[in-house]
Design a protein around this motif. Structure first.
Motif, PDB file in Angstrom:
ATOM      1  N   LYS A 131      -5.853  12.201  -4.755  1.00 26.16           N
ATOM      2  CA  LYS A 131      -5.521  10.803  -5.013  1.00 26.16           C
ATOM      3  C   LYS A 131      -5.558  10.523  -6.516  1.00 26.16           C
ATOM      4  O   LYS A 131      -4.663   9.858  -7.043  1.00 26.16           O
ATOM      5  CB  LYS A 131      -6.502   9.892  -4.285  1.00 26.16           C
ATOM      6  CG  LYS A 131      -6.244   8.433  -4.534  1.00 26.16           C
ATOM      7  CD  LYS A 131      -7.268   7.553  -3.822  1.00 26.16           C
ATOM      8  CE  LYS A 131      -7.044   6.099  -4.180  1.00 26.16           C
ATOM      9  NZ  LYS A 131      -8.031   5.229  -3.545  1.00 26.16           N
ATOM     10  N   ALA A 132      -6.564  11.034  -7.200  1.00 26.31           N
ATOM     11  CA  ALA A 132      -6.681  10.814  -8.644  1.00 26.31           C
ATOM     12  C   ALA A 132      -5.485  11.414  -9.384  1.00 26.31           C
ATOM     13  O   ALA A 132      -4.949  10.803 -10.315  1.00 26.31           O
ATOM     14  CB  ALA A 132      -7.982  11.414  -9.162  1.00 26.31           C
ATOM     15  N   ASP A 183       0.845  -1.196   0.000  1.00 31.76           N
ATOM     16  CA  ASP A 183       0.000   0.000   0.000  1.00 31.76           C
ATOM     17  C   ASP A 183       0.876   1.239   0.000  1.00 31.76           C
ATOM     18  O   ASP A 183       1.984   1.232   0.531  1.00 31.76           O
ATOM     19  CB  ASP A 183      -0.883   0.040   1.246  1.00 31.76           C
ATOM     20  CG  ASP A 183      -1.925  -1.065   1.250  1.00 31.76           C
ATOM     21  OD1 ASP A 183      -2.336  -1.479   0.161  1.00 31.76           O
ATOM     22  OD2 ASP A 183      -2.310  -1.493   2.352  1.00 31.76           O
ATOM     23  N   LEU A 190       1.583   8.812 -11.335  1.00 25.58           N
ATOM     24  CA  LEU A 190       2.373   7.587 -11.180  1.00 25.58           C
ATOM     25  C   LEU A 190       2.194   6.665 -12.388  1.00 25.58           C
ATOM     26  O   LEU A 190       3.158   6.097 -12.893  1.00 25.58           O
ATOM     27  CB  LEU A 190       1.986   6.864  -9.893  1.00 25.58           C
ATOM     28  CG  LEU A 190       2.406   7.562  -8.599  1.00 25.58           C
ATOM     29  CD1 LEU A 190       1.784   6.866  -7.398  1.00 25.58           C
ATOM     30  CD2 LEU A 190       3.914   7.601  -8.480  1.00 25.58           C
ATOM     31  N   ARG A 191       0.969   6.532 -12.857  1.00 24.45           N
ATOM     32  CA  ARG A 191       0.706   5.676 -14.016  1.00 24.45           C
ATOM     33  C   ARG A 191       1.455   6.193 -15.246  1.00 24.45           C
ATOM     34  O   ARG A 191       2.086   5.418 -15.980  1.00 24.45           O
ATOM     35  CB  ARG A 191      -0.794   5.616 -14.291  1.00 24.45           C
ATOM     36  CG  ARG A 191      -1.153   4.679 -15.429  1.00 24.45           C
ATOM     37  CD  ARG A 191      -2.656   4.568 -15.610  1.00 24.45           C
ATOM     38  NE  ARG A 191      -3.207   3.847 -14.461  1.00 24.45           N
ATOM     39  CZ  ARG A 191      -4.323   4.188 -13.827  1.00 24.45           C
ATOM     40  NH1 ARG A 191      -5.021   5.234 -14.214  1.00 24.45           N
ATOM     41  NH2 ARG A 191      -4.756   3.477 -12.814  1.00 24.45           N
ATOM     42  N   CYS A 197      -2.463  11.883  -8.129  1.00 24.97           N
ATOM     43  CA  CYS A 197      -1.301  11.039  -7.813  1.00 24.97           C
ATOM     44  C   CYS A 197      -1.305   9.770  -8.646  1.00 24.97           C
ATOM     45  O   CYS A 197      -0.270   9.383  -9.200  1.00 24.97           O
ATOM     46  CB  CYS A 197      -1.285  10.684  -6.326  1.00 24.97           C
ATOM     47  SG  CYS A 197      -0.852  12.053  -5.254  1.00 24.97           S
ATOM     48  N   VAL A 198      -2.451   9.122  -8.750  1.00 26.28           N
ATOM     49  CA  VAL A 198      -2.545   7.877  -9.516  1.00 26.28           C
ATOM     50  C   VAL A 198      -2.234   8.136 -10.985  1.00 26.28           C
ATOM     51  O   VAL A 198      -1.466   7.394 -11.607  1.00 26.28           O
ATOM     52  CB  VAL A 198      -3.936   7.230  -9.337  1.00 26.28           C
ATOM     53  CG1 VAL A 198      -4.163   6.109 -10.338  1.00 26.28           C
ATOM     54  CG2 VAL A 198      -4.112   6.727  -7.911  1.00 26.28           C
ATOM     55  N   ARG A 199      -2.806   9.204 -11.559  1.00 22.75           N
ATOM     56  CA  ARG A 199      -2.529   9.532 -12.972  1.00 22.75           C
ATOM     57  C   ARG A 199      -1.051   9.816 -13.190  1.00 22.75           C
ATOM     58  O   ARG A 199      -0.459   9.361 -14.172  1.00 22.75           O
ATOM     59  CB  ARG A 199      -3.355  10.741 -13.416  1.00 22.75           C
ATOM     60  CG  ARG A 199      -4.770  10.419 -13.784  1.00 22.75           C
ATOM     61  CD  ARG A 199      -5.438  11.547 -14.553  1.00 22.75           C
ATOM     62  NE  ARG A 199      -5.260  12.863 -13.960  1.00 22.75           N
ATOM     63  CZ  ARG A 199      -6.093  13.437 -13.106  1.00 22.75           C
ATOM     64  NH1 ARG A 199      -7.195  12.809 -12.728  1.00 22.75           N
ATOM     65  NH2 ARG A 199      -5.861  14.647 -12.640  1.00 22.75           N
TER      66      ARG A 199
END
Length: 65
Positions: free
Chosen positions: A34-35, A3, A41-42, A37-39
């Motif tokens: 969060k969205a 995590d 990192l992806r 960060c995820v975008r």
């Protein structure tokens, strides 16, 4: 999979909210952060994987004769 947990103080959360605010979204939430960060990192992972795959491509000479 491990995590990824990010813990923010109230002051840090306020600063983050201010930094992410836009005219379209003047009060972003933690879900918005969060969205993002995820975008990010992806995109970074895909960029790395593309570089690795491009490095494998062999540039062979072409003789049209």
């Amino acid at each position: 999979m491990p995590d990824l947990i990010i813990t923010l103080t109230a002051q840090q959360a306020t600063r983050l909210q201010s930094a992410l605010a836009t005219p379209e979204n003047p009060t972003p939430t933690i879900a918005d952060a969060k969205a993002i960060c995820v975008r990010t990192l992806r995109a970074r992972v895909l960029q790395h994987e593309r570089r690795v795959q491009e490095a494998v491509i062999a540039d062979t000479p072409f003789d049209p004769t």
